[in-house]
Scaffold this motif. Structure first.
Motif, PDB file in Angstrom:
ATOM      1  N   HIS A 290       0.816  -1.216   0.000  1.00 56.88           N
ATOM      2  CA  HIS A 290       0.000   0.000   0.000  1.00 56.88           C
ATOM      3  C   HIS A 290       0.852   1.269   0.000  1.00 56.88           C
ATOM      4  CE1 HIS A 290      -2.791  -3.098   1.622  1.00 56.88           C
ATOM      5  NE2 HIS A 290      -3.670  -2.423   0.910  1.00 56.88           N
ATOM      6  N   SER A 291       2.112   1.130  -0.360  1.00 54.24           N
ATOM      7  CA  SER A 291       3.018   2.277  -0.380  1.00 54.24           C
ATOM      8  C   SER A 291       3.268   2.727  -1.814  1.00 54.24           C
ATOM      9  CB  SER A 291       4.354   1.906   0.270  1.00 54.24           C
ATOM     10  OG  SER A 291       5.094   1.040  -0.579  1.00 54.24           O
ATOM     11  N   GLU A 292       4.042   3.796  -1.959  1.00 58.02           N
ATOM     12  CA  GLU A 292       4.350   4.302  -3.298  1.00 58.02           C
ATOM     13  C   GLU A 292       5.304   3.399  -4.066  1.00 58.02           C
ATOM     14  OE1 GLU A 292       7.300   7.714  -3.440  1.00 58.02           O
ATOM     15  OE2 GLU A 292       6.679   7.856  -1.335  1.00 58.02           O
ATOM     16  N   ILE A 293       5.880   2.385  -3.416  1.00 61.05           N
ATOM     17  CA  ILE A 293       6.763   1.443  -4.117  1.00 61.05           C
ATOM     18  C   ILE A 293       6.047   0.121  -4.400  1.00 61.05           C
ATOM     19  CG2 ILE A 293       8.800   2.454  -3.035  1.00 61.05           C
ATOM     20  CD1 ILE A 293       8.941  -0.271  -1.404  1.00 61.05           C
ATOM     21  N   LYS A 294       4.718   0.118  -4.336  1.00 62.36           N
ATOM     22  CA  LYS A 294       3.957  -1.122  -4.503  1.00 62.36           C
ATOM     23  C   LYS A 294       4.177  -1.775  -5.871  1.00 62.36           C
ATOM     24  CE  LYS A 294      -0.160   1.518  -5.847  1.00 62.36           C
ATOM     25  NZ  LYS A 294      -1.553   1.856  -5.463  1.00 62.36           N
ATOM     26  N   ALA A 295       4.649  -0.999  -6.848  1.00 56.55           N
ATOM     27  CA  ALA A 295       4.884  -1.561  -8.186  1.00 56.55           C
ATOM     28  C   ALA A 295       6.119  -2.457  -8.236  1.00 56.55           C
ATOM     29  CB  ALA A 295       5.029  -0.435  -9.209  1.00 56.55           C
ATOM     30  N   ILE A 296       6.989  -2.376  -7.221  1.00 57.81           N
ATOM     31  CA  ILE A 296       8.197  -3.203  -7.215  1.00 57.81           C
ATOM     32  C   ILE A 296       7.832  -4.616  -6.813  1.00 57.81           C
ATOM     33  CG2 ILE A 296      10.540  -3.448  -6.337  1.00 57.81           C
ATOM     34  CD1 ILE A 296      10.559  -0.523  -5.645  1.00 57.81           C
TER      35      ILE A 296
END
Length: 312
Positions: A290-296
């Motif tokens: 649920h963070s801004e790095i969820k795409a990793i």
């Protein structure tokens, strides 16, 4: 360059250091209490080189303590770390130095390529693909999130940075680079070179390859260490999310290696710890998702493992 019982590989490493195209450097060899023929090889090399210093420990103190001792002995403005079973290219120092002079960076990183135990260079690079994150991850963030390997080698460091107590290597703990690299890279002027300068030898009998219960303990210690460091240094929410991802990736690596090596004792020990600390894993997992790095990418093995433990 610390060494401990690596007589099979030490000669290759020393020869690669001897033929550097940039001749302005010193070699500091740290014998970490070797009991094989490594000290004799190192002494023969030292006696034929006017740029080499050999320091010997009466006992095995570990890689972290040996590196710290080498930094204390260093006389130059910059330092590189080399592991004694690896090799470097003839232009290793020249490329890193040239890039430093152009950019003024305090840390310059080169590319690492893998090689087999026999020394055959493989085509794979030890670096992850750039993830779809905006703004793009910095070098520090890529290491913190284990997008890039957290390695101390293949980099040129301004010596003064390494003499800060906060950036010393940890003693007697597996994966000491995980505790060091993200700290030394944070808020520093860094630069990269696209040249493959460092060749990492994959050894089946190496400390990093053999999975033990001590590697499981690293997970909790690393989590505590990183949380304390980021809290003390006003870490961003993104940094905490990347640290959470790294914690999860480390557990995933332990799982994978324990399964491959059929280390049932390690798997049972991890499961026992997970029953006690599984909620922490789940917190990290939810935080990343649920963070801004969820795409990793996060491996599916982690989700399956947490589900099996009842943390869904």
């Amino acid at each position: 360059m610390p060494f401990f019982n690596v007589e099979t590989y030490l000669g290759d490493c020393l020869r690669s250091l001897q033929i550097q195209s940039d001749a302005d450097y010193e070699i500091i060899l740290i014998d970490d209490g070797s009991t094989d023929g490594s000290p004799e090889l190192a002494e023969a090399f030292r006696s034929n080189s006017d740029r080499c210093t050999l320091w010997r420990s009466s006992s095995n103190r570990g890689l972290g303590a040996s590196r710290n001792r080498g930094v204390q002995l260093a006389r130059g403005d910059f330092v590189c770390f080399v592991d004694a079973d690896d090799v470097v290219s003839p232009d290793f120092l020249a490329c890193l130095r040239d890039r430093q002079k152009i950019t003024g960076a305090s840390i310059v990183s080169g590319l690492i390529r893998r090689m087999t135990e026999s020394g055959e260079v493989l085509g794979t690079r030890m670096i992850g693909d750039a993830p779809d994150v905006d703004p793009p991850l910095t070098v520090h963030e890529r290491v913190l999130g284990l997008v890039n390997p957290s390695v101390a080698c293949a980099r040129l460091y301004r010596t003064g940075l390494l003499r800060d107590d906060a950036c010393l290597f940890r003693d007697r703990i597996p994966h000491e680079d995980l505790f060091f690299t993200y700290k030394i890279l944070r808020n520093k002027v860094t630069a990269d070179t696209e040249d493959a300068l460092y060749f990492w030898r994959h050894r089946e009998d190496s400390l990093s390859a053999r999975i033990t219960r001590a590697h499981v303990d690293v997970w909790l210690e690393l989590k505590r260490d990183t949380d304390a460091f980021l809290t003390a240094n006003q870490g961003s929410k993104r940094e905490f999310a990347l640290a959470a991802r790294r914690n999860l990736m480390f557990v995933n690596g332990v799982l994978r290696k324990a399964e491959e090596q059929q280390r049932l004792d390690v798997l049972e020990y991890l499961e026992d710890l997970s029953q006690e600390f599984g909620s922490l894993m789940m917190q990290d997992y939810d935080f990343v998702r649920h963070s801004e790095i969820k795409a990793i990418h996060l491996p599916k093995r982690l989700e399956k493992y947490l589900n099996e433990l009842g943390f869904s």
